[in-house]
Motif scaffolding. Sequence first.
Motif, PDB file in Angstrom:
ATOM      1  N   MET A   1    -103.712 -24.184  -7.576  1.00 41.20           N
ATOM      2  CA  MET A   1    -103.839 -25.375  -7.593  1.00 41.20           C
ATOM      3  C   MET A   1    -101.495 -25.545  -7.992  1.00 41.20           C
ATOM      4  SD  MET A   1    -104.833 -27.358  -5.771  1.00 41.20           S
ATOM      5  CE  MET A   1    -106.945 -27.198  -6.059  1.00 41.20           C
ATOM      6  N   LYS A   2    -101.504 -25.313  -9.088  1.00 43.87           N
ATOM      7  CA  LYS A   2    -100.344 -25.870  -9.738  1.00 43.87           C
ATOM      8  C   LYS A   2     -99.189 -25.054  -8.516  1.00 43.87           C
ATOM      9  CE  LYS A   2     -99.828 -22.126 -12.067  1.00 43.87           C
ATOM     10  NZ  LYS A   2     -98.342 -21.060 -12.023  1.00 43.87           N
ATOM     11  N   ASP A   3     -99.316 -24.708  -7.393  1.00 45.92           N
ATOM     12  CA  ASP A   3     -98.488 -23.922  -6.537  1.00 45.92           C
ATOM     13  C   ASP A   3     -98.735 -24.572  -5.207  1.00 45.92           C
ATOM     14  OD1 ASP A   3     -97.087 -21.970  -8.228  1.00 45.92           O
ATOM     15  OD2 ASP A   3     -98.916 -20.821  -8.176  1.00 45.92           O
ATOM     16  N   ARG A   4     -99.725 -25.496  -5.000  1.00 46.53           N
ATOM     17  CA  ARG A   4    -100.225 -26.283  -3.512  1.00 46.53           C
ATOM     18  C   ARG A   4     -98.794 -27.876  -3.606  1.00 46.53           C
ATOM     19  NH1 ARG A   4    -104.544 -25.275  -1.004  1.00 46.53           N
ATOM     20  NH2 ARG A   4    -105.574 -23.298  -1.464  1.00 46.53           N
ATOM     21  N   ILE A   5     -98.126 -27.657  -2.696  1.00 43.66           N
ATOM     22  CA  ILE A   5     -97.351 -29.072  -1.717  1.00 43.66           C
ATOM     23  C   ILE A   5     -98.677 -29.973  -1.878  1.00 43.66           C
ATOM     24  CG2 ILE A   5     -96.576 -30.519  -0.886  1.00 43.66           C
ATOM     25  CD1 ILE A   5     -95.282 -27.941  -2.240  1.00 43.66           C
ATOM     26  N   ALA A   6     -98.852 -31.128  -2.629  1.00 49.13           N
ATOM     27  CA  ALA A   6     -99.088 -32.277  -2.323  1.00 49.13           C
ATOM     28  C   ALA A   6     -99.330 -33.085  -1.963  1.00 49.13           C
ATOM     29  CB  ALA A   6     -99.905 -33.292  -3.615  1.00 49.13           C
ATOM     30  N   ILE A   7    -100.344 -33.240  -0.703  1.00 55.05           N
ATOM     31  CA  ILE A   7    -100.099 -34.082   0.575  1.00 55.05           C
ATOM     32  C   ILE A   7    -100.654 -35.661   0.672  1.00 55.05           C
ATOM     33  CG2 ILE A   7     -99.526 -34.775   2.646  1.00 55.05           C
ATOM     34  CD1 ILE A   7     -99.856 -31.778   3.170  1.00 55.05           C
ATOM     35  N   VAL A   8     -99.868 -36.683   0.566  1.00 56.44           N
ATOM     36  CA  VAL A   8    -101.218 -37.605  -0.728  1.00 56.44           C
ATOM     37  C   VAL A   8    -101.288 -38.429   1.432  1.00 56.44           C
ATOM     38  CG1 VAL A   8    -101.428 -40.195  -1.362  1.00 56.44           C
ATOM     39  CG2 VAL A   8    -100.454 -37.907  -1.916  1.00 56.44           C
ATOM     40  N   GLY A 141     -92.224 -31.432 -11.740  1.00 61.72           N
ATOM     41  CA  GLY A 141     -93.117 -31.280 -10.724  1.00 61.72           C
ATOM     42  C   GLY A 141     -93.511 -32.680 -10.893  1.00 61.72           C
ATOM     43  N   VAL A 142     -95.189 -33.387 -10.270  1.00 58.60           N
ATOM     44  CA  VAL A 142     -95.239 -34.339 -10.287  1.00 58.60           C
ATOM     45  C   VAL A 142     -96.769 -34.594 -10.788  1.00 58.60           C
ATOM     46  CG1 VAL A 142     -96.009 -36.055  -7.848  1.00 58.60           C
ATOM     47  CG2 VAL A 142     -94.099 -34.747  -8.152  1.00 58.60           C
ATOM     48  N   THR A 143     -97.388 -35.136 -10.944  1.00 56.78           N
ATOM     49  CA  THR A 143     -98.391 -35.394 -11.427  1.00 56.78           C
ATOM     50  C   THR A 143     -99.239 -36.453 -10.794  1.00 56.78           C
ATOM     51  OG1 THR A 143     -98.284 -34.905 -13.928  1.00 56.78           O
ATOM     52  CG2 THR A 143    -100.628 -36.054 -13.327  1.00 56.78           C
ATOM     53  N   LEU A 144    -100.678 -36.503 -10.215  1.00 55.00           N
ATOM     54  CA  LEU A 144    -101.183 -37.357  -9.121  1.00 55.00           C
ATOM     55  C   LEU A 144    -102.411 -37.677  -9.953  1.00 55.00           C
ATOM     56  CD1 LEU A 144    -100.860 -35.348  -5.645  1.00 55.00           C
ATOM     57  CD2 LEU A 144     -99.316 -37.428  -7.145  1.00 55.00           C
ATOM     58  N   THR A 145    -102.550 -38.876 -10.167  1.00 57.63           N
ATOM     59  CA  THR A 145    -104.158 -40.081 -10.534  1.00 57.63           C
ATOM     60  C   THR A 145    -104.753 -40.874  -9.622  1.00 57.63           C
ATOM     61  OG1 THR A 145    -103.083 -41.116 -12.040  1.00 57.63           O
ATOM     62  CG2 THR A 145    -102.488 -39.266 -13.249  1.00 57.63           C
ATOM     63  N   GLY A 148    -111.959 -40.307  -7.966  1.00 58.93           N
ATOM     64  CA  GLY A 148    -112.521 -39.293  -6.592  1.00 58.93           C
ATOM     65  C   GLY A 148    -111.653 -37.880  -7.308  1.00 58.93           C
ATOM     66  N   PHE A 149    -110.560 -37.492  -8.462  1.00 60.57           N
ATOM     67  CA  PHE A 149    -110.578 -36.467  -8.728  1.00 60.57           C
ATOM     68  C   PHE A 149    -110.076 -36.673 -10.122  1.00 60.57           C
ATOM     69  CE2 PHE A 149    -106.301 -38.701  -6.732  1.00 60.57           C
ATOM     70  CZ  PHE A 149    -105.672 -38.307  -7.129  1.00 60.57           C
ATOM     71  N   GLU A 150    -109.939 -35.318 -10.574  1.00 62.96           N
ATOM     72  CA  GLU A 150    -109.071 -35.110 -12.042  1.00 62.96           C
ATOM     73  C   GLU A 150    -107.215 -35.696 -11.494  1.00 62.96           C
ATOM     74  OE1 GLU A 150    -110.271 -35.066 -15.164  1.00 62.96           O
ATOM     75  OE2 GLU A 150    -112.616 -35.875 -13.674  1.00 62.96           O
ATOM     76  N   PRO A 151    -106.797 -35.690 -12.942  1.00 65.13           N
ATOM     77  CA  PRO A 151    -105.809 -36.012 -12.780  1.00 65.13           C
ATOM     78  C   PRO A 151    -105.216 -34.064 -11.928  1.00 65.13           C
ATOM     79  CG  PRO A 151    -105.497 -36.256 -14.498  1.00 65.13           C
ATOM     80  CD  PRO A 151    -107.250 -35.903 -13.999  1.00 65.13           C
ATOM     81  N   LEU A 152    -104.185 -34.606 -11.109  1.00 62.21           N
ATOM     82  CA  LEU A 152    -103.899 -33.407 -10.325  1.00 62.21           C
ATOM     83  C   LEU A 152    -101.981 -33.203 -10.614  1.00 62.21           C
ATOM     84  CD1 LEU A 152    -104.221 -31.273  -8.266  1.00 62.21           C
ATOM     85  CD2 LEU A 152    -103.721 -32.974  -6.286  1.00 62.21           C
ATOM     86  N   ARG A 153    -101.432 -31.747 -10.783  1.00 63.21           N
ATOM     87  CA  ARG A 153    -100.224 -31.291 -11.597  1.00 63.21           C
ATOM     88  C   ARG A 153     -99.444 -30.247 -10.239  1.00 63.21           C
ATOM     89  NH1 ARG A 153     -96.008 -33.188 -13.743  1.00 63.21           N
ATOM     90  NH2 ARG A 153     -94.172 -31.426 -14.883  1.00 63.21           N
ATOM     91  N   VAL A 154     -98.905 -31.031  -9.791  1.00 63.73           N
ATOM     92  CA  VAL A 154     -98.424 -29.964  -8.240  1.00 63.73           C
ATOM     93  C   VAL A 154     -96.848 -29.759  -8.624  1.00 63.73           C
ATOM     94  CG1 VAL A 154    -100.037 -30.740  -6.883  1.00 63.73           C
ATOM     95  CG2 VAL A 154     -97.932 -31.675  -7.163  1.00 63.73           C
ATOM     96  N   PRO A 155     -95.918 -28.820  -8.196  1.00 65.01           N
ATOM     97  CA  PRO A 155     -94.373 -29.031  -8.073  1.00 65.01           C
ATOM     98  C   PRO A 155     -93.878 -29.954  -6.952  1.00 65.01           C
ATOM     99  CG  PRO A 155     -95.353 -27.518  -6.559  1.00 65.01           C
ATOM    100  CD  PRO A 155     -96.557 -27.868  -7.242  1.00 65.01           C
ATOM    101  N   PHE A 156     -94.586 -30.757  -5.606  1.00 68.95           N
ATOM    102  CA  PHE A 156     -94.509 -31.185  -4.886  1.00 68.95           C
ATOM    103  C   PHE A 156     -94.773 -32.523  -4.424  1.00 68.95           C
ATOM    104  CE2 PHE A 156     -91.217 -27.968  -4.834  1.00 68.95           C
ATOM    105  CZ  PHE A 156     -89.887 -28.127  -4.877  1.00 68.95           C
ATOM    106  N   ALA A 157     -94.887 -33.638  -4.524  1.00 67.95           N
ATOM    107  CA  ALA A 157     -95.775 -34.574  -3.341  1.00 67.95           C
ATOM    108  C   ALA A 157     -95.501 -35.738  -2.642  1.00 67.95           C
ATOM    109  CB  ALA A 157     -96.331 -35.519  -4.393  1.00 67.95           C
ATOM    110  N   VAL A 158     -96.071 -35.083  -1.440  1.00 68.16           N
ATOM    111  CA  VAL A 158     -95.395 -35.754  -0.363  1.00 68.16           C
ATOM    112  C   VAL A 158     -95.896 -37.218   0.206  1.00 68.16           C
ATOM    113  CG1 VAL A 158     -94.470 -35.287   2.197  1.00 68.16           C
ATOM    114  CG2 VAL A 158     -94.713 -33.856   0.633  1.00 68.16           C
ATOM    115  N   GLY A 159     -95.650 -38.159   0.416  1.00 68.07           N
ATOM    116  CA  GLY A 159     -96.376 -39.287   0.676  1.00 68.07           C
ATOM    117  C   GLY A 159     -96.621 -40.078   1.975  1.00 68.07           C
ATOM    118  N   CYS A 160     -97.869 -39.802   1.911  1.00 66.41           N
ATOM    119  CA  CYS A 160     -97.950 -39.464   4.202  1.00 66.41           C
ATOM    120  C   CYS A 160     -99.843 -41.067   4.398  1.00 66.41           C
ATOM    121  CB  CYS A 160     -98.756 -38.832   4.980  1.00 66.41           C
ATOM    122  SG  CYS A 160     -97.068 -37.301   4.869  1.00 66.41           S
ATOM    123  N   ASP A 161     -98.966 -41.844   3.634  1.00 65.63           N
ATOM    124  CA  ASP A 161    -100.099 -42.990   2.964  1.00 65.63           C
ATOM    125  C   ASP A 161    -100.029 -43.816   3.657  1.00 65.63           C
ATOM    126  OD1 ASP A 161     -98.151 -42.810   0.912  1.00 65.63           O
ATOM    127  OD2 ASP A 161     -99.595 -42.647  -0.327  1.00 65.63           O
TER     128      ASP A 161
END
Length: 172
Positions: A1-8, A141-145, A148-161
């Motif tokens: 999971m740590k190598d995935r890009i997060a898309i919100v 990187g970025v931590t998302l909290t 509905g999910f456990e804190p998520l650590r990713v290299p990048f996050a993109v806000g499409c929300d």
Amino acid sequence: MKDRIAIVGAGPVGLVLALRLATLGVPSIVLEAEPDISEALRASTFHPPSLDMLDELGLARPLIAQGLVTPIWQIRRHEDGARAVFDLSVLKDDTAHPYRLQAEQWKLSRLILAKLAADHAGAVEIRFGCKVEGVAQDADGVTLTGSGFEPLRVPFAVGCDGARSAVRKSIG
């Protein structure tokens, strides 16, 4: 999971991004607050450049089949009745889609979900019911909290929300 890009956000913008990343071999995880694709009335017009881009992804033709092609449209000023008429056929030499397409955005989202499942299973993980409420970035990187999910650590996050973006609010 740590190598995935997060898309919100799993609206058309987030899902197109996930599909485009998948075509480039970049895995992603999409977090969507809603329990499923929203079918609430939202944006419903696709313009020529968007249709050309969707054509490259194999999505324009099936979307057009579900919509209404509008080569001529107008804007009317209510105060005095003045109007501007736009005939997009003048773009016929510049685009494969010299018209606007009227189609609800959820139709595109459903097409993308089907394409991801058929052509990119495993490259994109989509999680519904995951509301991002906080974004913290550091040098690594970025931590998302959120809920509905456990804190998520990713290299990048993109806000499409969307307009009330938790990502934009979190980063100021």
